[in-house]
Design a protein around this motif. Structure first.
Motif, PDB file in Angstrom:
ATOM      1  N   ASP A 148       0.837  -1.200   0.000  1.00 57.42           N
ATOM      2  CA  ASP A 148       0.000   0.000   0.000  1.00 57.42           C
ATOM      3  C   ASP A 148       0.875   1.254   0.000  1.00 57.42           C
ATOM      4  O   ASP A 148       1.561   1.532   0.985  1.00 57.42           O
ATOM      5  N   PRO A 149       0.848   2.056  -1.092  1.00 60.10           N
ATOM      6  CA  PRO A 149       1.686   3.257  -1.146  1.00 60.10           C
ATOM      7  C   PRO A 149       1.204   4.354  -0.189  1.00 60.10           C
ATOM      8  O   PRO A 149       1.912   5.323   0.042  1.00 60.10           O
ATOM      9  N   CYS A 150       0.002   4.182   0.385  1.00 59.36           N
ATOM     10  CA  CYS A 150      -0.538   5.186   1.316  1.00 59.36           C
ATOM     11  C   CYS A 150      -0.406   4.761   2.776  1.00 59.36           C
ATOM     12  O   CYS A 150      -0.881   5.466   3.678  1.00 59.36           O
ATOM     13  N   ALA A 151       0.244   3.610   3.023  1.00 57.92           N
ATOM     14  CA  ALA A 151       0.418   3.146   4.402  1.00 57.92           C
ATOM     15  C   ALA A 151       1.250   4.169   5.174  1.00 57.92           C
ATOM     16  O   ALA A 151       2.218   4.725   4.659  1.00 57.92           O
ATOM     17  N   ALA A 152       0.833   4.422   6.420  1.00 61.97           N
ATOM     18  CA  ALA A 152       1.493   5.451   7.228  1.00 61.97           C
ATOM     19  C   ALA A 152       2.043   4.857   8.519  1.00 61.97           C
ATOM     20  O   ALA A 152       1.557   3.834   9.009  1.00 61.97           O
ATOM     21  N   ASP A 153       3.064   5.523   9.069  1.00 58.53           N
ATOM     22  CA  ASP A 153       3.609   5.108  10.362  1.00 58.53           C
ATOM     23  C   ASP A 153       2.745   5.710  11.477  1.00 58.53           C
ATOM     24  O   ASP A 153       1.716   6.334  11.220  1.00 58.53           O
ATOM     25  N   ASP A 154       3.182   5.568  12.712  1.00 58.71           N
ATOM     26  CA  ASP A 154       2.379   6.042  13.845  1.00 58.71           C
ATOM     27  C   ASP A 154       2.258   7.563  13.922  1.00 58.71           C
ATOM     28  O   ASP A 154       1.447   8.099  14.671  1.00 58.71           O
ATOM     29  N   LYS A 155       3.038   8.281  13.116  1.00 56.17           N
ATOM     30  CA  LYS A 155       2.954   9.745  13.064  1.00 56.17           C
ATOM     31  C   LYS A 155       2.241  10.210  11.786  1.00 56.17           C
ATOM     32  O   LYS A 155       2.256  11.398  11.470  1.00 56.17           O
ATOM     33  N   GLY A 156       1.662   9.252  11.063  1.00 54.54           N
ATOM     34  CA  GLY A 156       0.922   9.587   9.859  1.00 54.54           C
ATOM     35  C   GLY A 156       1.769   9.827   8.625  1.00 54.54           C
ATOM     36  O   GLY A 156       1.271  10.261   7.591  1.00 54.54           O
ATOM     37  N   ARG A 157       3.056   9.527   8.706  1.00 51.50           N
ATOM     38  CA  ARG A 157       3.958   9.763   7.577  1.00 51.50           C
ATOM     39  C   ARG A 157       3.966   8.550   6.644  1.00 51.50           C
ATOM     40  O   ARG A 157       4.087   7.417   7.104  1.00 51.50           O
ATOM     41  N   THR A 158       3.876   8.840   5.364  1.00 52.82           N
ATOM     42  CA  THR A 158       3.898   7.799   4.348  1.00 52.82           C
ATOM     43  C   THR A 158       5.268   7.775   3.666  1.00 52.82           C
ATOM     44  O   THR A 158       6.095   8.671   3.880  1.00 52.82           O
ATOM     45  N   ALA A 159       5.448   6.775   2.815  1.00 49.13           N
ATOM     46  CA  ALA A 159       6.689   6.716   2.033  1.00 49.13           C
ATOM     47  C   ALA A 159       6.834   7.970   1.179  1.00 49.13           C
ATOM     48  O   ALA A 159       7.945   8.472   0.975  1.00 49.13           O
ATOM     49  N   LEU A 160       5.697   8.512   0.695  1.00 44.76           N
ATOM     50  CA  LEU A 160       5.750   9.727  -0.113  1.00 44.76           C
ATOM     51  C   LEU A 160       6.212  10.926   0.719  1.00 44.76           C
ATOM     52  O   LEU A 160       6.958  11.770   0.229  1.00 44.76           O
ATOM     53  N   HIS A 161       5.804  10.996   1.974  1.00 50.72           N
ATOM     54  CA  HIS A 161       6.304  12.057   2.859  1.00 50.72           C
ATOM     55  C   HIS A 161       7.836  11.965   2.980  1.00 50.72           C
ATOM     56  O   HIS A 161       8.533  12.969   2.841  1.00 50.72           O
TER      57      HIS A 161
END
Length: 180
Positions: free
Chosen positions: A15-28
């Motif tokens: 999932d390219p929109c998966a986020a870490d616990d701070k809401g940051r994605t790979a795109l961020h």
């Protein structure tokens, strides 16, 4: 991790929109680090250029804050909202003006470095104005770009930078008037 592996992960359904616990994605992360190739790859596989992290930042704001102008252009082309505000209420156009202010302060940089930075900002602004439908202003930017290509001295590049800063200020004024 090499780009090839990242591409394979995406093709295998990551999932390219998966986020870490701070809401940051790979795109961020890719935007903040200035990795234009990874940004393009993620956008091509459905990453959301307008997804906000836990602090409200979009990838566009992170790229702008870290002065990765080519990534900003890629994000704009990939659907990043030009009117997205960061936590301080700034758009990417405000952040471009900040970058121009830094260039105008004239830290001793080589002519080619400054010229390249100004050219990148022109390209970003061109894409920005294109998204807003302001074609007449894009022609002014094209003229500035032509003028920049003919520069041979730091003083001439500084003149273009000053003109671009004035142009950006005017665009910001127009943007704020349109919001009224």
């Amino acid at each position: 991790m090499p780009t090839m592996w990242k591409q394979q992960l995406l093709e295998d359904g990551a999932d390219p929109c998966a986020a870490d616990d701070k809401g940051r994605t790979a795109l961020h992360f890719a935007s903040c680090n200035g990795n234009d190739q990874i940004v393009k790859l993620l956008l091509d596989h459905g990453a959301d250029p307008n997804q906000r992290d836990g602090l409200g930042n979009t990838p566009l704001h992170l790229a702008a804050c870290t002065n990765h102008v080519p990534v900003i252009t890629t994000l704009l082309r990939g659907g990043a909202r030009v009117d997205a505000l960061d936590r301080a209420g700034r758009t990417s156009l405000h952040l471009a003006k900040s970058k121009l202010n830094i260039l105008q302060e004239g830290h001793a940089q080589c002519l080619e470095t400054v010229r390249l930075e100004v050219k990148q900002i022109i390209h970003m602004l061109r894409e920005y104005l294109n998204r807003l439908g302001r074609h007449e202003q894009r022609e002014q930017l094209d003229d500035l770009c032509t003028h920049l290509q003919m520069t041979t001295t730091k003083e001439q590049v500084d003149e273009v930078t000053d003109l671009l800063a004035s142009f950006t200020s005017l665009s910001l004024q127009m943007q704020s008037m349109e919001k009224r």
